[in-house]
Design a protein around this motif. Structure first.
Motif, PDB file in Angstrom:
ATOM      1  N   ILE A 205      15.178 -35.434 111.343  1.00 49.74           N
ATOM      2  CA  ILE A 205      15.568 -34.072 111.818  1.00 49.74           C
ATOM      3  C   ILE A 205      16.957 -33.751 110.665  1.00 49.74           C
ATOM      4  O   ILE A 205      16.724 -32.317 110.316  1.00 49.74           O
ATOM      5  CB  ILE A 205      15.948 -33.963 113.249  1.00 49.74           C
ATOM      6  N   LEU A 206      17.930 -34.584 110.713  1.00 44.51           N
ATOM      7  CA  LEU A 206      19.036 -34.119 110.027  1.00 44.51           C
ATOM      8  C   LEU A 206      19.002 -34.240 108.653  1.00 44.51           C
ATOM      9  O   LEU A 206      19.724 -33.483 107.702  1.00 44.51           O
ATOM     10  CB  LEU A 206      20.396 -34.857 110.655  1.00 44.51           C
ATOM     11  N   HIS A 207      18.311 -35.045 107.942  1.00 42.59           N
ATOM     12  CA  HIS A 207      18.163 -35.552 106.571  1.00 42.59           C
ATOM     13  C   HIS A 207      16.848 -35.555 106.342  1.00 42.59           C
ATOM     14  O   HIS A 207      16.100 -36.673 106.182  1.00 42.59           O
ATOM     15  CB  HIS A 207      18.881 -36.755 106.460  1.00 42.59           C
ATOM     16  N   HIS A 208      16.387 -34.517 105.959  1.00 42.91           N
ATOM     17  CA  HIS A 208      14.552 -34.502 105.390  1.00 42.91           C
ATOM     18  C   HIS A 208      14.679 -33.632 104.171  1.00 42.91           C
ATOM     19  O   HIS A 208      15.679 -33.161 103.702  1.00 42.91           O
ATOM     20  CB  HIS A 208      13.848 -33.747 106.452  1.00 42.91           C
ATOM     21  N   GLU A 209      13.450 -33.780 103.478  1.00 45.89           N
ATOM     22  CA  GLU A 209      13.196 -33.147 102.148  1.00 45.89           C
ATOM     23  C   GLU A 209      13.457 -31.649 102.403  1.00 45.89           C
ATOM     24  O   GLU A 209      12.901 -30.922 103.253  1.00 45.89           O
ATOM     25  CB  GLU A 209      11.619 -33.400 101.692  1.00 45.89           C
TER      26      GLU A 209
ATOM     27  N   VAL B 158      13.773 -27.111 115.681  1.00 47.63           N
ATOM     28  CA  VAL B 158      15.122 -27.227 116.459  1.00 47.63           C
ATOM     29  C   VAL B 158      15.337 -26.152 117.159  1.00 47.63           C
ATOM     30  O   VAL B 158      15.754 -25.999 118.540  1.00 47.63           O
ATOM     31  CB  VAL B 158      16.144 -27.473 115.156  1.00 47.63           C
ATOM     32  N   ALA B 159      14.927 -24.792 116.716  1.00 48.15           N
ATOM     33  CA  ALA B 159      15.131 -23.621 117.498  1.00 48.15           C
ATOM     34  C   ALA B 159      14.200 -23.604 118.554  1.00 48.15           C
ATOM     35  O   ALA B 159      14.696 -23.231 119.821  1.00 48.15           O
ATOM     36  CB  ALA B 159      14.802 -22.521 116.618  1.00 48.15           C
ATOM     37  N   LEU B 160      12.989 -24.058 118.590  1.00 47.62           N
ATOM     38  CA  LEU B 160      12.168 -24.076 119.815  1.00 47.62           C
ATOM     39  C   LEU B 160      12.506 -25.331 120.750  1.00 47.62           C
ATOM     40  O   LEU B 160      12.429 -25.073 121.746  1.00 47.62           O
ATOM     41  CB  LEU B 160      10.789 -24.052 119.232  1.00 47.62           C
ATOM     42  N   ALA B 161      12.818 -26.275 120.162  1.00 52.23           N
ATOM     43  CA  ALA B 161      13.184 -27.433 121.097  1.00 52.23           C
ATOM     44  C   ALA B 161      14.440 -27.122 121.657  1.00 52.23           C
ATOM     45  O   ALA B 161      14.514 -27.409 123.178  1.00 52.23           O
ATOM     46  CB  ALA B 161      13.741 -28.727 120.387  1.00 52.23           C
ATOM     47  N   SER B 162      15.570 -26.394 121.477  1.00 48.27           N
ATOM     48  CA  SER B 162      16.723 -25.800 121.921  1.00 48.27           C
ATOM     49  C   SER B 162      16.337 -25.104 122.941  1.00 48.27           C
ATOM     50  O   SER B 162      16.869 -24.942 124.272  1.00 48.27           O
ATOM     51  CB  SER B 162      17.546 -25.259 121.029  1.00 48.27           C
TER      52      SER B 162
ATOM     53  N   ALA C  30      14.563 -21.378 108.625  1.00 51.68           N
ATOM     54  CA  ALA C  30      14.125 -20.297 109.201  1.00 51.68           C
ATOM     55  C   ALA C  30      14.719 -19.940 110.364  1.00 51.68           C
ATOM     56  O   ALA C  30      14.514 -18.651 110.810  1.00 51.68           O
ATOM     57  CB  ALA C  30      12.532 -20.653 109.903  1.00 51.68           C
ATOM     58  N   VAL C  31      15.780 -20.199 110.487  1.00 51.28           N
ATOM     59  CA  VAL C  31      16.869 -19.719 111.443  1.00 51.28           C
ATOM     60  C   VAL C  31      18.129 -19.271 110.915  1.00 51.28           C
ATOM     61  O   VAL C  31      18.960 -20.214 110.148  1.00 51.28           O
ATOM     62  CB  VAL C  31      17.121 -20.963 112.543  1.00 51.28           C
TER      63      VAL C  31
ATOM     64  N   SER D  74      23.898 -30.704 116.213  1.00 46.22           N
ATOM     65  CA  SER D  74      24.397 -31.144 114.760  1.00 46.22           C
ATOM     66  C   SER D  74      23.410 -30.516 113.706  1.00 46.22           C
ATOM     67  O   SER D  74      24.133 -30.054 112.570  1.00 46.22           O
ATOM     68  CB  SER D  74      24.164 -32.907 114.711  1.00 46.22           C
ATOM     69  N   PHE D  75      22.260 -30.512 114.099  1.00 42.98           N
ATOM     70  CA  PHE D  75      21.538 -29.362 112.937  1.00 42.98           C
ATOM     71  C   PHE D  75      22.070 -28.110 112.897  1.00 42.98           C
ATOM     72  O   PHE D  75      22.048 -27.728 111.629  1.00 42.98           O
ATOM     73  CB  PHE D  75      19.960 -29.688 113.446  1.00 42.98           C
ATOM     74  N   LEU D  76      22.150 -27.541 113.961  1.00 45.82           N
ATOM     75  CA  LEU D  76      22.481 -26.221 114.011  1.00 45.82           C
ATOM     76  C   LEU D  76      23.984 -26.057 113.548  1.00 45.82           C
ATOM     77  O   LEU D  76      23.991 -24.995 112.417  1.00 45.82           O
ATOM     78  CB  LEU D  76      22.404 -25.440 115.252  1.00 45.82           C
ATOM     79  N   LEU D  77      24.802 -26.715 113.658  1.00 47.66           N
ATOM     80  CA  LEU D  77      26.089 -26.551 113.221  1.00 47.66           C
ATOM     81  C   LEU D  77      26.165 -26.904 111.505  1.00 47.66           C
ATOM     82  O   LEU D  77      26.915 -26.516 110.729  1.00 47.66           O
ATOM     83  CB  LEU D  77      27.100 -27.625 113.856  1.00 47.66           C
ATOM     84  N   SER D  78      25.334 -27.824 110.932  1.00 49.42           N
ATOM     85  CA  SER D  78      25.198 -28.055 109.576  1.00 49.42           C
ATOM     86  C   SER D  78      24.700 -27.043 109.028  1.00 49.42           C
ATOM     87  O   SER D  78      25.295 -26.786 107.784  1.00 49.42           O
ATOM     88  CB  SER D  78      24.631 -29.378 109.358  1.00 49.42           C
TER      89      SER D  78
END
Length: 109
Positions: free
Chosen positions: A46-50, A61-65, A106-107, A92-96
């Motif tokens: 989730i944090l380190h993808h292509e 991440v938005a939907l999961a949150s 997309a967010v 962590s994803f959102l803050l990054s």
């Protein structure tokens, strides 16, 4: 490259099916253990993808949150460690993305 799938170590589509195909009231408290375990196990993905997967993961991440927030008032003490771990990954994803915006995300802030 292929889309993320269970067979290649990606996120399991079956595990996120309820989240992505139904309305939030359909996300039940009973979904929490499997769903939060998946998020924690797939933290690195989730944090380190292509770059080409950014839109998928940002929407996920938005939907999961949102889904976890929708059941937050009904959490049991046994679910708290799992939800806390999943929220750490999601935050962590959102803050990054706030720190370093990504055009493919997309967010937007």
């Amino acid at each position: 490259t292929k889309m993320a799938s269970l067979s290649d170590g990606g996120l399991s589509w079956s595990a996120v099916k309820n989240l992505l195909t139904t309305s939030y009231p359909a996300f039940k408290k009973s979904d929490i253990p499997e769903f939060t375990k998946l998020i924690v196990e797939k933290e690195n993905e989730i944090l380190h993808h292509e770059e080409e997967r950014e839109a998928f993961y940002s929407l996920f991440v938005a939907l999961a949150s949102n889904a976890l927030c929708s059941v937050s008032g009904t959490l049991s003490k046994t679910n708290l460690p799992h939800v806390s771990g999943a929220c750490k990954v999601l935050l962590s994803f959102l803050l990054s993305r706030l720190k370093t915006p990504n055009r493919a995300c997309a967010v937007t802030p």
